[in-house]
Write a protein that holds these residues in place. Structure first.
Motif, short mmCIF file in Angstrom:
data_model
loop_
_atom_site.label_atom_id
_atom_site.label_comp_id
_atom_site.label_asym_id
_atom_site.label_seq_id
_atom_site.Cartn_x
_atom_site.Cartn_y
_atom_site.Cartn_z
N VAL A 154 -39.67 18.98 -11.11
CA VAL A 154 -40.03 19.03 -9.18
C VAL A 154 -39.41 17.97 -8.84
O VAL A 154 -38.19 18.03 -7.62
N ARG A 155 -39.54 17.50 -9.23
CA ARG A 155 -38.49 15.45 -8.76
C ARG A 155 -37.26 15.76 -9.05
O ARG A 155 -36.36 15.69 -8.19
N LEU A 156 -36.95 16.08 -10.33
CA LEU A 156 -35.18 16.03 -9.75
C LEU A 156 -35.02 17.58 -8.73
O LEU A 156 -33.87 17.16 -8.64
N LEU A 157 -35.31 18.38 -9.20
CA LEU A 157 -35.42 19.50 -8.44
C LEU A 157 -34.78 19.17 -7.41
O LEU A 157 -33.63 19.49 -6.42
N ALA A 158 -35.70 18.79 -6.76
CA ALA A 158 -35.81 18.03 -5.12
C ALA A 158 -35.24 17.61 -4.80
O ALA A 158 -34.02 17.37 -3.55
N GLY A 159 -33.90 16.23 -5.77
CA GLY A 159 -32.42 15.77 -5.40
C GLY A 159 -31.43 16.86 -5.70
O GLY A 159 -30.25 17.19 -4.81
N GLY A 160 -31.83 18.24 -6.00
CA GLY A 160 -30.21 19.20 -5.31
C GLY A 160 -30.77 19.82 -3.81
O GLY A 160 -30.28 20.79 -4.06
N LEU A 170 -43.13 18.92 3.07
CA LEU A 170 -43.80 18.46 2.11
C LEU A 170 -44.97 18.32 2.18
O LEU A 170 -46.22 17.12 1.44
N TYR A 171 -44.11 17.42 0.53
CA TYR A 171 -44.05 16.60 -0.73
C TYR A 171 -43.19 14.77 -0.26
O TYR A 171 -43.05 14.13 -1.28
N GLU A 172 -42.93 14.76 0.68
CA GLU A 172 -42.14 13.24 0.40
C GLU A 172 -42.97 12.28 -0.39
O GLU A 172 -42.31 11.60 -1.35
N ASP A 173 -44.02 12.13 -0.10
CA ASP A 173 -44.89 10.78 -1.04
C ASP A 173 -45.24 11.22 -2.04
O ASP A 173 -44.67 10.42 -3.46
N THR A 178 -46.70 8.71 -7.84
CA THR A 178 -46.33 8.10 -8.98
C THR A 178 -47.36 8.96 -9.34
O THR A 178 -47.62 9.05 -10.50
N HIS A 179 -47.93 10.26 -8.39
CA HIS A 179 -49.00 11.02 -9.15
C HIS A 179 -48.31 12.23 -8.14
O HIS A 179 -48.65 12.35 -6.98
N PHE A 180 -48.07 13.93 -8.55
CA PHE A 180 -47.37 14.66 -7.74
C PHE A 180 -48.04 15.82 -8.63
O PHE A 180 -48.26 16.96 -9.37
N PRO A 181 -49.99 16.08 -8.43
CA PRO A 181 -50.46 17.26 -8.95
C PRO A 181 -50.03 18.51 -8.42
O PRO A 181 -49.98 19.29 -8.98
#
Length: 233
Positions: A154-160, A170-173, A178-181
């Motif tokens: 998800v972090r990788l896809l957010a970069g696109g 919504l999920y910047e933090d 280092t915690h993305f449940p």
């Protein structure tokens, strides 16, 4: 540690249901909740599904929604909350709007089933199924997907996505942290289908709410990192 990747979008198409989301056991449980589980022995899958859909339709849309939600969320949502959600479903898009994204996939499948049972009434759920090919700069960088697949992906896809996309707001933090449940509620299905050297290929299913813009993107570069396990785990 941030790892850099090149991401190529492969196949991409919209879906309104997730294949095999509903099993015979699901239909049997729904029939039991409706008090109609006698005489079902010997029915094949198609007959059982048809019987379940007809029975849901006989209940009316709100009562049918209560049965479906009761099956999907009975251990996590109170009966009163299920009643409220069932009354709101026809006018809302819970697979996008419900506050806890870990419920979104099940809402998506609930809408798909109920819309078919009622030939409309409920909104048509909008999902996406797509494949990506990831190329790393170093083979060791790919281990982040072994350590925490959903979070790193998800972090990788957010970069696109656009910097002002709702995902970032919504999920910047979580994206930076280092915690993305919540990541498992964003990517509903995620499977590695190929791996060779510095490249890996993945197939995934999610909501169009998050990734519809990928229909117009062929390639991007982005960074990602794995979650860090809590010390007391």
């Amino acid at each position: 540690m941030q790892a850099q990747f090149t991401v190529q979008i492969g196949s991409f198409h919209k879906i309104s249901k997730i294949p095999n989301a509903w099993s015979n056991d699901d239909y049997l449980h729904l029939m039991a909740l409706m008090g109609l589980d006698d005489g079902l022995e010997g029915m094949d899958s198609a007959e059982l599904r048809e019987m379940c859909m007809m029975s849901l339709n006989d209940l009316g849309d709100v009562e049918a929604a209560k049965v479906v939600l009761g099956h999907l969320f009975s251990d996590e949502v109170t009966e009163g909350k299920i009643d409220q959600l069932a009354n709101d479903m026809a006018g809302d898009r819970m697979w996008e709007e419900y506050s806890d994204c870990l419920f979104h996939e099940r809402f998506f499948s609930a809408y798909a089933l109920l819309r078919e049972a009622f030939n409309g009434v409920f909104a048509q759920p909008t999902g996406v199924e797509f494949s990506i090919n990831i190329t790393a700069e170093n083979e060791d960088d790919l281990t982040i997907f072994d350590d925490s697949l959903h979070a790193a992906m998800v972090r990788l896809l957010a970069g696109g996505l656009s910097p002002d996309a709702l995902m970032h707001r919504l999920y910047e933090d979580q994206i930076k942290g280092t915690h993305f449940p919540e990541s498992e509620g964003i990517l509903w299905k995620l499977e590695r289908v190929a791996s060779e050297g510095l490249s890996r290929q993945y197939n995934m299913v999610s909501s169009a709410f998050w990734f519809e813009s990928f229909a117009n993107i062929e390639q991007f570069t982005a960074s990602s990192h794995a979650d860090v396990a809590d010390e007391d785990e």
